[in-house]
Design a protein around this motif. Sequence first.
Motif, PDB file in Angstrom:
ATOM      1  N   GLN A   1       0.845  -1.185   0.000  1.00 25.59           N
ATOM      2  CA  GLN A   1       0.000   0.000   0.000  1.00 25.59           C
ATOM      3  C   GLN A   1       0.885   1.242   0.000  1.00 25.59           C
ATOM      4  O   GLN A   1       1.898   1.263   0.687  1.00 25.59           O
TER       5      GLN A   1
ATOM      6  N   LEU B   1       0.715   5.684   0.110  1.00 27.74           N
ATOM      7  CA  LEU B   1      -0.089   6.864   0.397  1.00 27.74           C
ATOM      8  C   LEU B   1       0.701   8.083  -0.036  1.00 27.74           C
ATOM      9  O   LEU B   1       1.834   8.295   0.410  1.00 27.74           O
TER      10      LEU B   1
ATOM     11  N   ASN C   1       0.201  12.322  -0.575  1.00 32.15           N
ATOM     12  CA  ASN C   1      -0.665  13.455  -0.265  1.00 32.15           C
ATOM     13  C   ASN C   1      -0.547  14.531  -1.334  1.00 32.15           C
ATOM     14  O   ASN C   1       0.550  14.887  -1.741  1.00 32.15           O
TER      15      ASN C   1
ATOM     16  N   ARG D   1      -5.740  12.832   0.199  1.00 27.58           N
ATOM     17  CA  ARG D   1      -4.928  11.622   0.334  1.00 27.58           C
ATOM     18  C   ARG D   1      -5.217  10.662  -0.823  1.00 27.58           C
ATOM     19  O   ARG D   1      -6.372  10.378  -1.126  1.00 27.58           O
TER      20      ARG D   1
ATOM     21  N   MET E   1      -4.460   6.922  -1.814  1.00 26.75           N
ATOM     22  CA  MET E   1      -3.976   5.628  -1.323  1.00 26.75           C
ATOM     23  C   MET E   1      -4.282   4.571  -2.384  1.00 26.75           C
ATOM     24  O   MET E   1      -5.395   4.494  -2.888  1.00 26.75           O
TER      25      MET E   1
ATOM     26  N   GLU F   1      -3.525   0.328  -3.278  1.00 29.20           N
ATOM     27  CA  GLU F   1      -3.001  -1.001  -2.969  1.00 29.20           C
ATOM     28  C   GLU F   1      -2.932  -1.774  -4.275  1.00 29.20           C
ATOM     29  O   GLU F   1      -3.853  -1.702  -5.091  1.00 29.20           O
TER      30      GLU F   1
ATOM     31  N   ALA G   1       0.124   6.623  -7.891  1.00 31.62           N
ATOM     32  CA  ALA G   1      -0.355   7.496  -6.823  1.00 31.62           C
ATOM     33  C   ALA G   1       0.236   8.901  -6.971  1.00 31.62           C
ATOM     34  O   ALA G   1      -0.467   9.902  -6.798  1.00 31.62           O
TER      35      ALA G   1
END
Length: 106
Positions: free
Chosen positions: A29, A31, A33, A79, A81, A83, A94
């Motif tokens: 995963q 993340l 921003n 955010r 995110m 996976e 991302a």
Amino acid sequence: MTSLMLVMVLLKNKYKASESYKNINIYPQVLVNAKVDNNKKMLYKDDKDINFAIDKLEKEFENNGRVLIRPSGTENLIRVMIEGEDQESIMEKAKKIAELIEAKLN
């Protein structure tokens, strides 16, 4: 309630709890921003380019991952995110979504 339902399924199907994890795929995963003015955090939902990119990504990961885009409740951030199976690939995707969000909303 969730734990009771889990126990019910395990008992009904005669599964051992210790073996139930075998059907679960654990993916990396990431993340990332996107920094956005606080008063613009919700505007990503109305932007056609951002939504097109998100929809395309969700279709790509439909059965092999997950995409979650949400505004932070406490910071000037959206955010991103993801996976998926390949850490490098999901990080790149991302970052691209976060960059698009920043470019469109700042």
